[in-house]
Write a protein that holds these residues in place. Structure first.
Motif, PDB file in Angstrom:
ATOM      1  N   GLU A  83       0.826  -1.207   0.000  1.00 43.29           N
ATOM      2  CA  GLU A  83       0.000   0.000   0.000  1.00 43.29           C
ATOM      3  C   GLU A  83       0.862   1.258   0.000  1.00 43.29           C
ATOM      4  O   GLU A  83       0.519   2.254  -0.629  1.00 43.29           O
ATOM      5  CB  GLU A  83      -0.935  -0.006   1.216  1.00 43.29           C
ATOM      6  CG  GLU A  83      -2.063  -1.029   1.094  1.00 43.29           C
ATOM      7  CD  GLU A  83      -3.008  -1.012   2.295  1.00 43.29           C
ATOM      8  OE1 GLU A  83      -3.024  -0.004   3.034  1.00 43.29           O
ATOM      9  OE2 GLU A  83      -3.744  -2.006   2.494  1.00 43.29           O
ATOM     10  N   TYR A 121      -4.107  -2.723  -4.462  1.00 42.14           N
ATOM     11  CA  TYR A 121      -5.279  -3.349  -3.826  1.00 42.14           C
ATOM     12  C   TYR A 121      -5.010  -4.834  -3.593  1.00 42.14           C
ATOM     13  O   TYR A 121      -4.228  -5.456  -4.318  1.00 42.14           O
ATOM     14  CB  TYR A 121      -6.525  -3.127  -4.695  1.00 42.14           C
ATOM     15  CG  TYR A 121      -6.863  -1.668  -4.825  1.00 42.14           C
ATOM     16  CD1 TYR A 121      -7.614  -1.019  -3.858  1.00 42.14           C
ATOM     17  CD2 TYR A 121      -6.373  -0.923  -5.898  1.00 42.14           C
ATOM     18  CE1 TYR A 121      -7.895   0.339  -3.962  1.00 42.14           C
ATOM     19  CE2 TYR A 121      -6.641   0.448  -6.004  1.00 42.14           C
ATOM     20  CZ  TYR A 121      -7.399   1.070  -5.028  1.00 42.14           C
ATOM     21  OH  TYR A 121      -7.649   2.420  -5.121  1.00 42.14           O
ATOM     22  N   HIS A 148      -8.037  -4.881   1.359  1.00 46.32           N
ATOM     23  CA  HIS A 148      -7.680  -3.457   1.330  1.00 46.32           C
ATOM     24  C   HIS A 148      -8.930  -2.642   1.675  1.00 46.32           C
ATOM     25  O   HIS A 148     -10.021  -2.922   1.163  1.00 46.32           O
ATOM     26  CB  HIS A 148      -7.174  -3.116  -0.074  1.00 46.32           C
ATOM     27  CG  HIS A 148      -6.704  -1.700  -0.220  1.00 46.32           C
ATOM     28  ND1 HIS A 148      -7.568  -0.617  -0.223  1.00 46.32           N
ATOM     29  CD2 HIS A 148      -5.455  -1.178  -0.380  1.00 46.32           C
ATOM     30  CE1 HIS A 148      -6.870   0.496  -0.389  1.00 46.32           C
ATOM     31  NE2 HIS A 148      -5.589   0.184  -0.484  1.00 46.32           N
ATOM     32  N   GLY A 150     -10.046   0.090   0.747  1.00 41.85           N
ATOM     33  CA  GLY A 150     -10.764   0.738  -0.353  1.00 41.85           C
ATOM     34  C   GLY A 150     -11.070  -0.186  -1.516  1.00 41.85           C
ATOM     35  O   GLY A 150     -11.420   0.279  -2.613  1.00 41.85           O
ATOM     36  N   GLN A 153     -14.763  -0.053  -2.959  1.00 44.65           N
ATOM     37  CA  GLN A 153     -15.018   1.279  -3.494  1.00 44.65           C
ATOM     38  C   GLN A 153     -14.295   1.454  -4.844  1.00 44.65           C
ATOM     39  O   GLN A 153     -14.845   2.021  -5.787  1.00 44.65           O
ATOM     40  CB  GLN A 153     -14.547   2.345  -2.492  1.00 44.65           C
ATOM     41  CG  GLN A 153     -14.839   3.784  -2.901  1.00 44.65           C
ATOM     42  CD  GLN A 153     -16.296   4.010  -3.348  1.00 44.65           C
ATOM     43  OE1 GLN A 153     -17.235   3.522  -2.728  1.00 44.65           O
ATOM     44  NE2 GLN A 153     -16.466   4.741  -4.441  1.00 44.65           N
ATOM     45  N   ARG A 154     -13.075   0.927  -4.931  1.00 44.10           N
ATOM     46  CA  ARG A 154     -12.305   0.984  -6.180  1.00 44.10           C
ATOM     47  C   ARG A 154     -13.076   0.243  -7.281  1.00 44.10           C
ATOM     48  O   ARG A 154     -13.206   0.756  -8.406  1.00 44.10           O
ATOM     49  CB  ARG A 154     -10.924   0.341  -5.966  1.00 44.10           C
ATOM     50  CG  ARG A 154     -10.092   0.149  -7.218  1.00 44.10           C
ATOM     51  CD  ARG A 154      -9.639   1.460  -7.791  1.00 44.10           C
ATOM     52  NE  ARG A 154      -8.734   1.285  -8.914  1.00 44.10           N
ATOM     53  CZ  ARG A 154      -8.341   2.261  -9.708  1.00 44.10           C
ATOM     54  NH1 ARG A 154      -8.785   3.504  -9.507  1.00 44.10           N
ATOM     55  NH2 ARG A 154      -7.517   2.046 -10.705  1.00 44.10           N
ATOM     56  N   SER A 157     -16.100   2.332  -8.323  1.00 40.23           N
ATOM     57  CA  SER A 157     -15.753   3.573  -9.041  1.00 40.23           C
ATOM     58  C   SER A 157     -15.305   3.288 -10.480  1.00 40.23           C
ATOM     59  O   SER A 157     -15.451   4.133 -11.355  1.00 40.23           O
ATOM     60  CB  SER A 157     -14.653   4.337  -8.291  1.00 40.23           C
ATOM     61  OG  SER A 157     -13.425   3.641  -8.360  1.00 40.23           O
TER      62      SER A 157
END
Length: 366
Positions: A83, A121, A148, A150, A153-154, A157
């Motif tokens: 990360e 990720y 991860h 996010g 959400q990744r 998106s």
């Protein structure tokens, strides 16, 4: 100093034994003094590949082993560094970059994990029972143990996941049109699964060695300019008073190599015969990189290769040599079984010389 990046040093690192491409800092696979084992595979995902120099998956294997005293701790080390620094840079010693993301198998005496990545990720699955294999493709579906923060959400998106229904890491992050090499990976993955299931309940070190030597499945590769470069099998007893035993070929193509036992003890005898030479003006460290080539073969590899050429010319003699070498491997396996069954109590200095002595014996046969 890793292959391409310099990162902050840890206060303390563990002793490690590594099987690695000689030009880089990291490792394809290895173990540490606490019985933690990590190996990696390349994967291609929907996340763009980072050609900028960052951490290689192989650097992360070594960092996990040097800084993690358990499989879970090694996993935490790897994801934190991933990360922070990302993964990227060429994974091959050639002028044209060869870049991929990574999946990892991590195990210790009590736990096993699969960690799969796409750029920065990641998703991880704890393996609770039975067996598991990886092979150049994402394999974690809905059974995610950690991820991860996010990750989902990744996926939303980017329009890869609607947010409805269960989330499958492999389904969401795998490429819709796989490169040709991924098709071969699917067959290898299925074959590995089947071979493990065939031996369910009675898997031994010999079982793993046989699977790693399986050419029909494509698990053992020796064609199309690509070859299985090194192989490793580790036996990790649950009883902490018993030593972990790590077998390495240290030469390519396990169908024609032998596995030699290594045990972490104080006063280990160095084995220079399996250490690749170093170069003052190394083309992997000069900028621009990889503009020239050097011979990185270590002494055991040179002798192994010369013997292979003879074996191909004289089949009968070749079979005799292979049988002699397999007998040596069998001795190592029998010695390990006796040790782990408590039938022998070898002196620490014998264990310190073990890997060296096996390499020496193999070289004498060549």
């Amino acid at each position: 100093q890793c292959t391409y990046l310099e990162i902050e040093q840890a206060e303390r690192t563990h002793a490690v034994v590594l099987s690695r491409p000689a030009w880089l800092w990291g490792a394809e696979m290895g173990a540490n003094e606490h019985g933690v084992c990590v190996g990696n595979e390349g994967v291609w995902t929907r996340e763009p590949l980072g050609e900028d120099e960052a951490l290689l998956g192989m650097d992360l294997v070594r960092l996990g082993l040097e800084r993690g005293s358990s499989a879970r701790e090694a996993l935490e080390v790897i994801v934190a560094l991933l990360e922070r620094y990302g993964q990227g840079g060429s994974c091959k010693e050639e002028p044209v970059p060869f870049v991929y993301h990574n999946t990892f198998l991590l195990a210790d005496r009590t736990e096993a994990w699969v960690l799969e990545t796409a750029g920065r990720y990641w998703a991880a699955q704890r393996i609770q029972e039975g067996s598991h294999n990886i092979s150049n493709q994402l394999s974690i579906g809905r059974e995610i143990t950690a991820e991860h923060v996010g990750l989902r959400q990744r996926a939303r998106s980017q329009g890869w996941w609607s947010g409805d229904g269960e989330f499958s890491f492999a389904e969401v992050f795998s490429l819709t049109h796989q490169p040709a090499r991924m098709e071969a990976a699917k067959a290898r993955y299925r074959a590995g699964k089947e071979l493990l299931q065939r031996h369910a309940g009675h898997i031994t070190a010999e079982t793993f060695m046989a699977i790693l030597r399986d050419k029909a499945s494509g698990i053992c590769v020796d064609s199309e300019g690509f070859r299985t470069a090194g192989s490793m099998v580790s036996v990790l007893p649950r009883d902490p008073t018993l030593p972990c035993v790590h077998f390495f070929t240290a030469t390519p193509d396990p169908s024609r190599s032998i596995f030699k036992p290594f045990i972490f003890v104080a006063g280990l005898k160095p084995t220079p015969q399996v250490r690749s030479p170093t170069f003052r003006d190394d083309p992997a460290k000069q900028i621009p990189r990889f503009q020239s080539t050097v011979d990185r073969r270590h002494e055991l590899y040179r002798r192994h290769q010369a013997a292979l050429e003879l074996m191909e010319r004289d089949q009968e003699w070749g079979q005799k040599l292979l049988q002699t070498l397999r007998d040596l491997e069998k001795q190592g396996l029998e010695g390990m079984n006796a040790l782990l069954a408590g039938m022998v109590a070898p002196r620490p200095e014998e264990l310190a010389d073990l890997f060296f002595d096996c390499v020496e014996a193999e070289m004498k046969f060549y």
